[in-house]
Every structure is written in structure tokens, then in C-alpha cells.
Design a protein around this motif. Structure first.
Motif, PDB file in Angstrom:
ATOM      1  N   HIS A  13     136.107  -4.595  20.112  1.00  0.00           N
ATOM      2  CA  HIS A  13     135.209  -4.815  21.221  1.00  0.00           C
ATOM      3  C   HIS A  13     135.921  -5.515  22.374  1.00  0.00           C
ATOM      4  O   HIS A  13     136.873  -6.263  22.175  1.00  0.00           O
ATOM      5  N   LEU A  14     135.429  -5.263  23.558  1.00  0.00           N
ATOM      6  CA  LEU A  14     135.876  -5.991  24.738  1.00  0.00           C
ATOM      7  C   LEU A  14     134.848  -7.050  25.098  1.00  0.00           C
ATOM      8  O   LEU A  14     133.648  -6.879  24.875  1.00  0.00           O
ATOM      9  N   THR A  15     135.323  -8.126  25.702  1.00  0.00           N
ATOM     10  CA  THR A  15     134.409  -9.064  26.335  1.00  0.00           C
ATOM     11  C   THR A  15     134.200  -8.625  27.784  1.00  0.00           C
ATOM     12  O   THR A  15     134.951  -7.797  28.321  1.00  0.00           O
ATOM     13  N   TRP A  16     133.186  -9.192  28.438  1.00  0.00           N
ATOM     14  CA  TRP A  16     132.921  -8.835  29.829  1.00  0.00           C
ATOM     15  C   TRP A  16     134.126  -9.100  30.737  1.00  0.00           C
ATOM     16  O   TRP A  16     134.472  -8.245  31.557  1.00  0.00           O
ATOM     17  N   PRO A  17     134.784 -10.277  30.654  1.00  0.00           N
ATOM     18  CA  PRO A  17     135.959 -10.462  31.512  1.00  0.00           C
ATOM     19  C   PRO A  17     137.064  -9.445  31.241  1.00  0.00           C
ATOM     20  O   PRO A  17     137.735  -8.983  32.175  1.00  0.00           O
ATOM     21  N   GLU A  18     137.261  -9.067  29.972  1.00  0.00           N
ATOM     22  CA  GLU A  18     138.266  -8.040  29.675  1.00  0.00           C
ATOM     23  C   GLU A  18     137.885  -6.700  30.299  1.00  0.00           C
ATOM     24  O   GLU A  18     138.754  -5.949  30.760  1.00  0.00           O
ATOM     25  N   ARG A  19     136.610  -6.400  30.315  1.00  0.00           N
ATOM     26  CA  ARG A  19     136.166  -5.149  30.925  1.00  0.00           C
ATOM     27  C   ARG A  19     136.422  -5.156  32.432  1.00  0.00           C
ATOM     28  O   ARG A  19     136.847  -4.142  33.006  1.00  0.00           O
TER      29      ARG A  19
END
Length: 529
Positions: free
Chosen positions: A10-16
Motif C-alpha cells: 500500500h501507499l500512504t497519501w504523501p507517497e501518492r
């Protein structure tokens, strides 16, 4: 607050945001109408979020801490939230013009590690947004391991009792499965020089504005953030920015309909017009369906607690007028005053239970929510289900007026008042009455060009044509400004308590009690999400 390491899948929002910045560094991600207009590209948004994370870390922010963002609708609000989430912190967006006493109580509940303010810091743990976002820093942005904030945010609410509380979102900062497909590949195929545009009209201290902005950023939308709602300005932006999606509270939809230019505007870019955050009069829904088409008008129901979600498209609504749709992933129990389950078509208190798993409702500063055996939770709404399982919302339990033994749902009375061409806004409350127990009292803000002479009598006659006799307001009060918050919220309990305490608009008033000023400060549901 709790945090967990981000799963590898999964990605976190900042990574996205980093991923979108890598694919489209020069395309615009965010524009605002604040400060004469601000613009951030995807590359700038990602970089500034990383820099803010480093500065927040210098202030001692760690996973699980609360970062309070007390800013108007400007780019710094978004950047500070992204920086906090990169550290695994929980964000509390707070209205920047709260009365001092209410602000103190909410901050005491949240116990934030940092409060980001718009002006100069005036207390410990406060930091100026400009220092945090624009400060000179020769160091490269720090690298932080991915961590999930859970909850992603807290929302401040005045609550049904008037006591402030914080509602912990059920959302974490994990990017939902499938969201990445909305990104670079989609836009590369369109030939368009920019991402689809989402217009944010609700303030960022409100759930609708805050949640939809960040969810659509993760989905790759360019967000246009309106600092203050103005109907003509919003219509201009829809045309000039070719807005694809916009969400509005009911008062905004009504004000847009009353624009003399709306029928001549180019609204063809709008793929979705979303109504939420309160009951919308049926007449206004029908006008919007006629204006943009039934497939493009969507009504939503939910809450900051996240215990229930429902949506219905305009074409489906025309077959089930008044409904907010079938609940998604949630079982609904309708309960009468005696605690018994009610059959289809009867109004009672609504209790919700997730179909799979559990969903905790967490309040800070208030007792636990009302519950029923089996994991059912109430957020205080009254409503019913029809035979096909469609949900209908009647009112808030605490807003209903019991007059002469009969139940009056204030949203129905307000909808009737708002149909009158001389009414700009209206709120209906119950006031103490020796004969009726509570009487229905209407507080009306006339349109600027309307004459007030005889208006109360005209409104009473108007209501009689749309409502049963016992629902017609017995007294009317005209004011220059209701003092409704930008989110569309207003504190009916405070309005009623003020009048009950002062004896205003007495039961013997045959005509309107007219005020020539605005409503007193603090009567809007100023913290509410």
C-alpha cells in the motif's frame, strides 16, 4: 491516536503525492482564490510537504501526535496537512475565527503538539504558517519511512448538546486499492494538459471540504480551492477552469439557483454535482436535476463519524424522491421512542452497523455515542426505510420540535420557507410555550431587495399552502443575517436557548419580531464538521 507502518503493498497519501509529482512535476495540482490567487504544481506540492514534515519533526512531532491546522482556505493548509501525515500525525483542521473560549476548550481536548496559525504565534506550541511553509532551509528535505496515520484527521463539532467535541475520522492515510489507476496512465491518454478539476467550496474545517480535497488529490485531480463562497464567482470558476466535479452544501445550491445568470452559464464540463452535509429541499434538487441532468447530480449522506454512507443519483432519486439512497456496507435499524424496531415507512432514530467488521466511533470530550445491542451506533438522525431499502432522513433528533404532542421536522418547514422568493435564508426552532409545550418559530433572513412590510403574514400564508396546519410557524422573526457558518451549519439549540432565556418573540406575538442587526456571535455551529 495510533499509527502503523505502511504495508508494502500500500501507499500512504504523501507517497501518492510523490508518485504524481514524479509523473507530472510541472502540471498544476492546486490553485486557490486566497491571497490574490496561489498556484502549486505537483512537484512543488510534494517538495513543500516534505520540507514542512522536516520542520514539524524539529518541533518534536512524532507518529500519533495531533497537528492543529488553524488556517483559512489557502495553499498552506494543504501543505501542512501533507507534512503532518508524512510523520504519521493526525490533523485537526480548525476554524481560524473561533470564539476564544470555544477555541481553548477544543485545543484542551486535542492537546496538539503544534498549532499552525495564520498570523503571529501568541502561545506555546503555536507556529506561523508562513514560517513553517516558506521559511528558509538550506537542508535537503528529510526522508521519513512510510507510516500510516489512523485516524487521518479529527473534526471539531459543537455537538447536539452544545458542548464541543472532537470526532475521530474512520479514515486512515492508506491509499485505497485501485486509486493508483486514476493517476498518470489516465491523463496520458486524454491529451489534456491538465488533470480533471475538482472545485472545493466548503471550508476546510468542515468534513466535506477537507475530506474531498485530500481524497481527490490522491485520485489525481487538480483542486481549485475557493476561499469564500460567492455564487457568481463560483459560476465563473466552473466556466473558466472547466470544473469536472464540485460538492456543495444545500445553502450553496440554493444561492447558485438564485443567480440571475445561472441559466445562461456553460456547465457542460460538470460530470458530477454532489449535494451533501444536510437536507436539501426537494424543489431545489429538482431544479438542479433539470439544470445539469439527472445522471450528473448526486446526493450523498454520511457523517464525520463514518458509520454510514449512502449515495443516490438524480435519475434514481426521481423514482424515490426524498431518499438519500441505499446504505453501502451498512445495516440500518429504525427504532421508536419505546426502543422497539419500526417497520418500513415509520420514522424513528437511525442506528447503523457495518456489514463486515466493526467501526469504532471515537469522540474526544463527550460521552460515547448511543448504541444498541449487536454493534449498532446512532449519530442522532431520525429517518425511515422504504420497502425497497432506500433510506430517508427526517431530521436531527435534537432539532425536532414536539408541539401539542405532534412531531415537526424543522428541515421540512425550512424547505417550505426557502421556496418563497423573498427569503434568502431561514432557520426553524422550537421555543417554550405555555399552551403548546414548544411552538414552531421561524427566523428568516429576507432577500436584500425584499420589502419587510407584511412579510411575516405573507410567509404564514405561503407555509399554509405547503404544510399541514400544525407545522406552520406560529411566530416569525426577521433578521439581517442569520450568521450561518460557511459550512452551512447553524446552532439551533443556541438560537432557541437565547430566545427562551430572554423571552423574545413571545407566544402572543401575532406578527414578526423584527431585528435590524445580524445574529449575535457564536450562534453558528462554528466548530461543526
Amino acid at each position: 491516536m495510533t499509527t502503523i507502518s505502511a504495508p508494502e503493498s500500500h501507499l500512504t497519501w504523501p507517497e501518492r503525492i510523490d508518485e504524481l509529482a514524479s509523473a507530472h512535476p510541472e502540471l498544476i495540482a492546486l490553485t486557490t482564490t486566497a491571497l490574490g490567487g496561489e498556484t502549486l504544481t505537483w512537484g512543488e506540492l510534494a517538495l513543500r510537504g516534505r520540507l514542512v514534515a522536516g520542520r514539524l519533526a524539529d518541533f518534536g512531532i512524532r507518529p500519533g501526535d495531533v497537528v492543529c491546522v488553524e488556517l483559512p482556505g489557502r495553499a498552506a493548509h494543504v501543505v501542512c496537512a501533507l507534512g503532518a501525515w508524512r510523520l504519521g500525525a493526525t490533523v485537526l483542521p480548525l476554524r481560524p475565527d473561533l470564539p476564544a473560549r470555544e477555541r481553548r476548550r477544543l485545543l484542551a481536548l486535542a492537546d496538539p503538539g503544534v498549532v499552525v496559525v495564520d498570523g503571529q504565534p501568541a502561545a506555546d506550541r503555536e507556529v506561523a504558517a508562513d514560517e513553517l511553509v516558506n521559511g528558509v532551509d538550506a537542508r535537503p528535505p528529510a526522508a521519513f519511512p512510510p507510516v500510516v496515520s489512523s485516524p487521518a484527521w479529527l473534526i471539531a463539532s459543537g455537538g447536539s448538546t452544545g458542548a464541543p467535541k472532537l470526532i475521530a475520522s474512520s479514515t486512515s492515510t492508506v491509499v485505497p486499492a485501485g486509486a493508483r489507476a486514476v493517476g498518470p496512465a489516465l491523463f496520458a491518454d486524454t491529451g489534456d494538459a491538465r488533470h480533471p478539476v475538482h472545485l472545493v467550496c466548503s471550508p476546510l474545517y468542515h468534513t466535506q471540504g477537507f475530506a474531498m480535497l485530500h481524497h481527490t488529490l490522491v485520485d489525481g485531480y487538480r483542486n481549485v480551492l475557493v476561499s469564500r463562497f460567492d455564487a457568481e464567482r463560483v459560476l465563473d470558476l466552473i466556466e473558466s477552469e472547466r470544473v469536472a466535479m464540485a460538492a456543495f452544501v444545500p445553502t450553496m445550491l440554493i444561492r447558485l439557483l438564485r443567480s440571475p445568470s445561472i441559466r445562461h452559464r456553460d456547465l457542460s464540463s460538470l460530470g458530477r454535482v454532489i449535494q451533501g452535509a444536510g437536507a436539501c429541499p426537494e424543489w431545489a434538487i429538482r431544479e438542479w436535476i433539470d439544470l445539469v441532468g439527472p445522471e450528473r447530480f448526486i446526493m450523498g449522506y454520511g457523517s464525520s463519524e463514518g458509520v454510514c454512507s449512502a449515495q443516490i443519483r438524480g435519475d434514481e432519486w426521481l423514482l424515490h424522491p426524498g431518499s438519500v439512497g441505499r446504505p453501502v456496507g451498512t445495516e440500518v435499524l429504525v427504532v421508536g421512542e419505546d426502543g422497539a424496531r419500526l417497520p418500513a415507512g415509520e420514522v424513528g432514530e437511525l442506528y447503523f452497523r457495518p456489514v463486515q467488521g466493526t467501526r469504532d466511533v471515537r469522540y474526544v470530550g463527550q460521552a460515547a455515542p448511543r448504541t444498541r445491542p449487536g454493534g449498532y451506533v446512532s449519530i442522532g438522525d431520525l429517518g425511515w426505510l422504504d420497502e425497497d431499502g432506500y433510506l430517508y432522513i427526517a431530521d436531527r433528533r435534537t432539532d425536532m420540535v414536539v408541539t401539542g404532542g405532534a412531531n415537526v421536522y424543522v428541515s421540512e418547514v425550512e424547505a417550505a420557507l426557502l421556496r418563497h422568493p423573498d427569503v434568502e435564508d431561514a432557520v426553524v426552532i422550537g421555543l417554550r410555550d405555555a399552551e403548546w409545550g414548544r411552538r414552531v418559530h421561524a427566523i428568516v433572513q429576507p432577500r436584500p431587495e425584499a420589502s419587510r412590510d407584511g412579510l411575516a403574514d405573507a410567509l404564514r400564508d405561503h407555509c399554509r399552502t405547503h404544510l399541514a396546519a400544525y407545522k406552520v410557524p406560529r411566530t416569525f422573526e426577521l433578521v439581517d443575517d442569520l450568521g450561518r457558518a460557511d459550512s452551512g451549519k447553524i446552532n439551533r439549540r443556541a438560537l432557541a436557548d437565547l430566545r427562551d432565556a430572554s423571552g423574545e418573540a413571545s407566544a402572543g406575538a401575532a406578527s414578526a419580531a423584527v431585528s435590524t442587526g445580524s445574529m449575535p456571535d457564536g450562534l453558528s455551529d462554528s466548530a461543526a464538521g
